[in-house]
Design an enzyme around this catalytic site. Structure first.
Site, PDB file in Angstrom:
ATOM      1  N   SER A  36      30.722  82.208  31.371  1.00 31.44           N
ATOM      2  CA  SER A  36      29.453  81.805  31.988  1.00 31.44           C
ATOM      3  C   SER A  36      29.671  81.175  33.369  1.00 31.44           C
ATOM      4  CB  SER A  36      28.739  80.852  31.040  1.00 31.44           C
ATOM      5  OG  SER A  36      27.507  80.466  31.543  1.00 31.44           O
ATOM      6  N   ASP A  57      22.373  89.683  28.231  1.00 32.44           N
ATOM      7  CA  ASP A  57      22.910  89.013  27.051  1.00 32.44           C
ATOM      8  C   ASP A  57      22.105  87.767  26.710  1.00 32.44           C
ATOM      9  OD1 ASP A  57      23.598  87.170  28.930  1.00 32.44           O
ATOM     10  OD2 ASP A  57      25.721  87.138  28.481  1.00 32.44           O
ATOM     11  N   HIS A  78      24.790  85.394  24.814  1.00 40.96           N
ATOM     12  CA  HIS A  78      25.611  84.752  25.848  1.00 40.96           C
ATOM     13  C   HIS A  78      26.723  83.875  25.273  1.00 40.96           C
ATOM     14  CE1 HIS A  78      26.462  83.607  29.881  1.00 40.96           C
ATOM     15  NE2 HIS A  78      26.257  82.336  29.646  1.00 40.96           N
TER      16      HIS A  78
END
Lengths: 706, 640
Positions: free
Chosen positions: A264, A608, A661
């Site tokens: 991320s 996602d 995610h």
């Protein structure tokens, strides 16, 4: 304490009374005397006598039920049930029949003969890292070195305002407020579990351990995710630590290069690091050219937010995300809650606006990447196909069938995703010619009439300083694209943007050799830096001498697809005119028809759940592919997509094939890829590209000089 | 409002609690200066599981050692199996990886509520310390020091972290704070880091001078701990021995004898706890680093020991009365008293312990016939090396009667040859005659201060901070255990007590001044004499300081473990000690702290130890009153 004592007093008084009544013979005699005259007492006496008889034959009469007994019984019952449940729990087979836990990839790969080879560095992302208190205000007494963020979050409920105060940063500097020191938790515990039972890295760590990883070749580069990237170095020396750790891992593991696994926001943090480490000392780490090539084997970006996340826009603009907008639609009043006086959203907004790092996630690359008023690279994306998951995996090139489905939907509806914020549903669909052409510059120039309203309490957001008039002006502009968004934010939150833009930049470089790009604010933007700058021949020669067949560095993009992801928003003005309120709101009533991607005021695209495919994949698919100006040394890039499959049953928890995610960190296929690379495989050996979405087509449509 | 109910009651009874040193020193204006490194000792560091046998399912990255110790009760056999090391190599058994917990959490609390470093960390944080300038050099305390590097790269990690902290904190040198066995571990580190690469860390000859400001050793067992002998020989320490007696002399004796001794001796449950503990702890190489070093020269022989005039009652009086009056009494008392034979660390039978040396008949055990194994089928599963020794061997051991520090090593080699073979590859217990002998470059000498030179770092300071005023184990009286079959054949004779009241012999254990674990002699000698000035062990003349903290027990139960404690571990919460450390971390030197602070007789005892401290040439020069090459040195020597 006092209440407990009182309760016990009550409990004790009664039995004492009973006892004197029952057993003292004098009382009986007295009763006997009076009994001659009074029948009523006689009956009472007989009752008593029967009571004592009953007592002798062990059966306890109802009157004898004392408070203490009840307590004991209750405790006994509770204990028995507890014990019984525990017993059942232990008898329960670990794996239910019919639900077979598949073998973890670590065990399987170990059997295949994989062992720990390259040391692994994990770089956690936004929000998932734990933060602990080192120095605080008196209200945080007793929380020294306890987690404020991550873990059980008990303090939110116990002392919410104190908690918020300690988590926010200084509004001017973006660093600690005076008298408060909140620091990242170091070590693997920093982000293995976010909250109790909610894994982040734990599954990956466990699988790595199966093939022999442990403390000496596994490191979690925890950093304070609230700060701007350069500030983590200035305040905590986090980048220096990461550099020293990677060097140590490299040396102590027999000069084996490191595999870095960022997730991320950690992805752009690590991009920043790559530039920082080779830059000379005052601003950078002074590792010299070739440091990356010498120390890093592969960067395996998981759910990379390279080009930003549209979600942040709504977060910054109105502290709303998809989830909150839904909630508002379903239960209006809970969040608005002027009744309770909580003003949750306002608080969230005030705190999160002090976090510089949020700005790093703003969409980068302006209209070139994210589209203008009329078109966007990922438009024409069909939502239904996402839901049904009809993609066929395309390992190489485009799938013909695929495009057919696409065009079918495209006729129905053209979603103009380029308009990241539009005021009103109609405006989001109008052709560009009909949109009032108000220049953002103009709005900016128009004097901000300050709203001097002293009645507004302590909750302070920059919206309080804006007058109603200027708010209306913002809404009149109707439509904002990725480029004009920045102007908008500069207008509504001038201080925050001023602070943050000293640390981050969101443009595209025309000439990467311009000396201004040596500044650190460009380092985390892949469109304004050269990825791991050119390695000179002498350095290459040096590395080759040491390790003749050491492969060059590789960049992998691993992300989930198949989940609708926020892309743009339909806004409205909020109805109330009160102070301390956020004047804008997602229009949750704006819904498209059944096949439409518009739901609850939010347009969705493939992604996602947090990062759209475009942001995650573009750099690996096109921006860095081959030898481009962003990738002068021609580092190999690979895309590995993982199609989302929701968990089949509740027992599976968050699923082992998830593409979401965060949940993707438990995806077995992804774990296997990471393990293989860590054990020495190259990108080509794990199968090269693996693509389900139409990232290639999207990338083709982006008109970026490479 | 006071923070807790406890504090409220304490304040009501004893008056307001003094400010913790951190708060006090912040008011004085002290700030962060030097980065700080903690080196935890044996047992206090946490260990977690990284790979295990099927019985340890679900314990991945859970603590096996430290924390709640829940697993000890749930699956004791599995736990012991995972905590043991391989008997041959001293490394991991196949299929098991138990590793040290990293970070400050490794040893801040040993068990919930039982602090080790936590109080010190909290006080340092008041000055502004945080994770970036504090580092806990945790290591696996079960394995030998060199193996922590071979297996886990612990020494490399410490080196890299110190270098990083020094460079990111503006070049301020680090202050190292080792505790207990960490002291020896850090001695090893200082030699390792300057030694060239294959065996050492390759930091170059001035690494310590460049990176270390001060080493503040807390409760350092420089010369070993006699307790470790009891631990190795019979897995007993004072605490266990007392439990055994307590149960036997309990008022309800019949019940007590039937059940409570059974818990330890265990015929009933067949758990054989002691043997298991012994089997486990004998696989830990590190325990052998604490065997008393320096032999009879340091610890005394049959007739003599440095602490022989010590009596606990005198110490007690000293505290209460004025000193002048006391001294006369001492003199008279000392002349009447029989001197203690502390040098006899192990004696078989109380009479032997008191007898003059001429009356003791000893038959040498070395090379004695060990006899054949007495292990029978009932106890085959629990394996200790005693089972390979027959009755004859055990008898031979007992017939030697008295063991001094010098012969103890031989005894252990006789009783547990495999363990000592492993241990002697990593540790050494002697005194070097010539430190320049190339053999002393081997790593097995690095943790013995009597066989190494300190690094060449004249600006460095070495502190020895330890508690005093607590009875500390020094010698033992042993007997045969009743049945020799499955059991450890020797036991501390808990019935042996001194006749007079202020005797040091209690429950079969001789005690001296110390911090309950480390005798003053072991903790203080090196800083009091061995390294004081320019000696052959300290060629660059690193300054040394002794800071003793007299023990005073907590005033009431609510105070917990007290802020004035001198106990081996509880001293980590001693306000005086913390204040000293904070001052040094903020930049003070040893002189600024006030130099030496001594309550015990350490200087007197150190004088009695006849150890050659000067290089031969300097010694001769001094003897003949020739002008010494180093004027300061001679001036200092004369002054003394």
């Amino acid at each position: 304490m006092a209440s407990i004592l009182r309760f016990r007093k009550l409990c004790y008084l009664e039995p004492v009374k009973f006892r004197t009544f029952d057993e003292s013979p004098e009382l009986y005699q007295k009763l006997d005397k009076k009994a001659d005259d009074n029948n009523v007492i006689l009956t009472a006496k007989s009752v008593l006598e029967t009571d004592t008889k009953k007592k002798k034959c062990t059966k306890k009469p109802s009157k004898e039920w004392r408070c203490v007994d009840t307590c004991c019984w209750m405790i006994g019952c509770l204990c028995t049930t507890w014990w019984f449940l525990l017993f059942l729990y232990h008898c329960f087979p670990a794996t239910l029949p019919g639900f077979q836990v598949p073998e973890s990839p670590g065990v399987r790969l170990k059997r295949d003969g994989l062992t720990a080879n390259h040391p692994v560095v994990l770089v956690p992302g936004f929000v998932t890292g734990g933060l602990e208190l080192w120095e605080g205000r008196p209200c945080a007494e007793g929380l020294f070195r306890k987690r404020l963020w991550g873990g059980s979050f008990t303090e939110i409920f116990k002392r919410p305002s104190c908690w918020l105060e300690h988590l926010s940063l200084d509004n001017e500097t973006g660093l600690d407020p005076p008298g408060i020191r909140v620091r990242p938790v170091p070590g693997l515990v920093a982000a293995d579990y976010f909250a109790t039972g909610y894994f982040v890295w734990a599954v990956l760590i466990e699988n790595l351990a199966k093939i022999g990883y442990e403390g000496k070749n596994l490191y979690m580069a925890a950093y304070d995710w609230r700060l701007s990237f350069q500030n983590t170095e200035i305040r905590d020396q986090a980048l220096s630590r990461l550099k020293s750790k990677i060097e140590l891992l490299y040396v102590t593991n027999g000069y084996k290069k490191v595999v870095v696994v960022p997730h991320s926001m950690g992805v752009i943090y690590f991009l920043h690091f790559l530039k920082w480490v080779e830059t000379p000392p005052p601003m950078g780490g002074g590792g010299g050219p070739g440091w990356c090539a010498k120390h890093i084997k592969a960067v395996m970006n998981i759910g990379p937010a390279f080009l930003g996340v549209p979600k942040t826009v709504s977060n910054l603009f109105s502290a709303e995300g998809k989830d909150i907008a839904y909630l508002r639609a379903m239960a209006p009043g809970v969040l608005d809650s002027e009744i309770l006086g909580l003003q949750t959203l306002e608080h969230v907004m005030r705190v999160s606006r002090t976090w510089d790092s949020v700005i790093s996630l703003m969409p980068k690359g302006g209209e070139t990447i994210w589209g203008n008023l009329d078109s966007s690279p990922d438009e024409g994306h069909a939502c239904q196909s996402v839901k049904k998951g009809q993609y066929a995996p395309t390992s190489n090139g485009m799938n013909a069938n695929h495009t057919d489905i696409k065009t079918g939907f495209q006729v129905k509806e053209t979603v103009k995703c380029g308009r990241i914020i539009s005021f009103g549903k109609a405006e989001s669909e109008l052709p560009s010619s009909q949109i009032p052409n108000l220049d953002t510059e103009e709005i900016l120039r128009s004097s901000i009439t300050k709203n001097v309203n002293s009645s507004c309490g302590e909750v302070w957001t920059e919206y309080d300083e804006m007058s109603r008039e200027s708010i209306r002006k913002v809404a009149e502009k109707k439509v904002y694209t990725a480029r004009t968004l920045l102007d908008l934010l500069r207008f509504v939150a001038p201080k925050m943007m001023q602070r943050a833009e000293a640390h981050f930049s969101h443009g595209i470089a025309d000439n990467l050799d311009d000396p201004k790009y040596a500044h650190y604010k460009y380092w985390s933007n892949p469109l304004e830096t050269k990825c791991c700058p050119e390695v000179t021949n002498s350095v290459k020669w040096d590395i080759c001498l040491r390790l003749p067949d050491a492969p060059d560095m590789e960049i992998h993009c691993l992300y989930g697809v198949g989940i609708p992801t926020e892309r743009s928003y339909v806004y409205k003005l909020s109805p109330t005119n009160k102070c301390k309120n956020i004047p804008f709101r997602i229009d949750a009533s704006a819904n498209g028809d059944e096949n439409s991607c518009l739901k609850g005021g939010v347009y969705f695209v493939d992604g996602d759940d947090s990062v759209p495919v475009l942001s995650a994949g573009f750099m690996c698919a096109k921006g860095w592919r081959g030898r481009t100006r962003f990738n002068p040394s021609g580092i190999a890039t690979y895309i590995r997509e993982y199609k989302h499959k929701p968990p089949t049953s509740l027992l599976e928890g968050r699923g082992i094939e998830s593409g979401a995610h965060v949940d993707i960190l438990g995806n077995v296929a992804l774990i296997e890829d990471v393990l293989r690379v860590a054990a020495g495989a190259s990108g080509a050996e794990i199968g090269g590209d693996q693509i389900y979405s139409d990232i290639r087509r999207m990338s083709e449509r982006i008109n970026l000089e490479l | 409002m006071p923070a807790s109910f406890n504090q409220f009651v304490t304040e009501a009874i004893t008056g307001p609690v003094p400010d913790p040193p951190g708060v006090k020193l912040v008011k004085e204006g002290l700030k962060v200066k030097h980065p700080v490194v903690f080196v935890p000792g044996i047992v206090t560091g946490g260990l977690e599981l990284w790979e295990g046998h099927p019985c340890a399912e679900g314990l991945f990255r859970k603590r096996l050692w430290g924390g709640t110790f829940g697993e000890v009760y749930k699956r004791p056999l599995c736990w012991a199996e995972h905590m043991s090391m391989d008997n041959e190599t001293g490394l991991d058994p196949p299929g098991i990886r138990v590793r040290a917990v990293t970070g400050l959490v490794a040893a801040d609390y040993f068990a919930p509520g039982y602090f080790v470093w936590a109080v010190m960390i909290a006080n340092l944080a008041r000055l502004g310390y945080e994770e970036k300038n504090m580092y806990m050099a945790s290591y696996d305390w079960r394995i030998s020091y060199q193996n922590t590097e071979v297996r886990d790269r612990s020494l490399s990690r410490m080196k890299s972290n110190i270098e990083l902290m020094v460079s990111t904190n503006g070049g301020n040198k680090a202050v190292i704070i080792p505790h207990s066995m960490g002291v020896l571990y850090f001695l090893h580190f200082m030699k390792w880091v300057e030694a060239p690469a294959p065996m050492g860390g390759g930091g170059g000859p001035d690494w310590c001078a460049k990176h270390i400001k001060a080493v503040m050793n807390i409760g350092g067992p420089f010369l070993g701990v006699p307790k470790s002998i009891a631990g190795l020989l019979s897995a007993e320490a004072k605490d266990i021995a007392v439990v055994r007696t307590m149960s036997a002399t309990h008022p309800c004796a019949s019940l007590g004898r039937a059940i409570t001794p059974g818990v330890l001796d265990n015929d009933i449950f067949r758990l054989q706890t002691l043997q298991r503990v012994m089997q486990m702890s004998r696989t830990w190489d590190s325990t052998m680093s604490m065997i008393p070093k320096g032999g009879d020269t340091i610890w005394g022989d049959l007739d003599w020991s440095p602490e022989e005039d010590y009596a606990p009652s005198i110490r007690k009086q000293k505290k209460i009365d004025t000193q002048v009056v006391n001294k006369d009494e001492n003199g008279s008392m000392a002349s009447q008293r029989k001197l203690k034979n502390y040098g006899r660390i192990i004696s078989f039978g109380k009479d032997v312990a008191f007898a003059p040396s001429s009356e003791i008949e000893r038959i040498d055990f070395r090379g004695a016939y060990k006899g054949c194994s007495v292990a029978n089928s009932t106890c085959r599963d629990v394996w200790t090396e005693y089972h390979e020794m027959g009755i004859e061997g055990i008898k031979a051991v007992a017939e030697y009667k008295v063991y001094t520090a010098g012969s103890l090593v031989d005894l252990l080699e006789f009783v547990a040859p495999k363990m000592m073979a492993r241990g002697s590859a990593h540790f050494s217990y002697g005194i070097a005659d010539n430190l320049d002998d190339p053999k002393y470059q081997h790593y097995k000498y690095w943790s013995n201060p009597l066989e190494t030179k300190l690094p060449n770092a004249p600006d460095m300071e070495i502190f020895s901070l330890y508690g005093s005023g607590l009875p500390t184990e020094r010698g033992y009286i042993y007997k045969f255990s009743s049945s020799a079959d499955c059991y450890i054949p020797f036991q501390i004779d808990t019935s042996a007590d001194d006749e007079d009241e202020d005797g040091c012999l209690q429950d079969g254990v001789y005690t001296v001044d110390g911090d309950q674990t480390v005798p003053v002699l072991s903790a203080g000698y090196m800083c009091a004499k061995g390294w004081r000035g320019k000696t052959r062990f300290n060629p660059s003349g690193i300054r040394t300081f002794i800071r003793e903290y007299d023990h005073s027990p907590p005033a009431n139960l609510l105070e917990g473990r007290g802020t004035l404690s001198g106990d081996h571990v509880d001293i980590m919460g001693n306000f005086g000690l913390i204040e000293d450390i904070l001052r040094v971390a903020a930049g003070a030197t040893g002189e600024e702290l006030g130099g030496d602070q001594v309550h015990s007789d350490i200087f007197k005892w150190s004088e009695k130890i006849k150890l050659q401290l000067l290089e031969l040439l300097t010694a001769i020069a001094f003897w003949w009153k020739w002008p010494s090459p180093d004027k300061c040195l001679s001036a200092w020597m004369l002054e003394d």
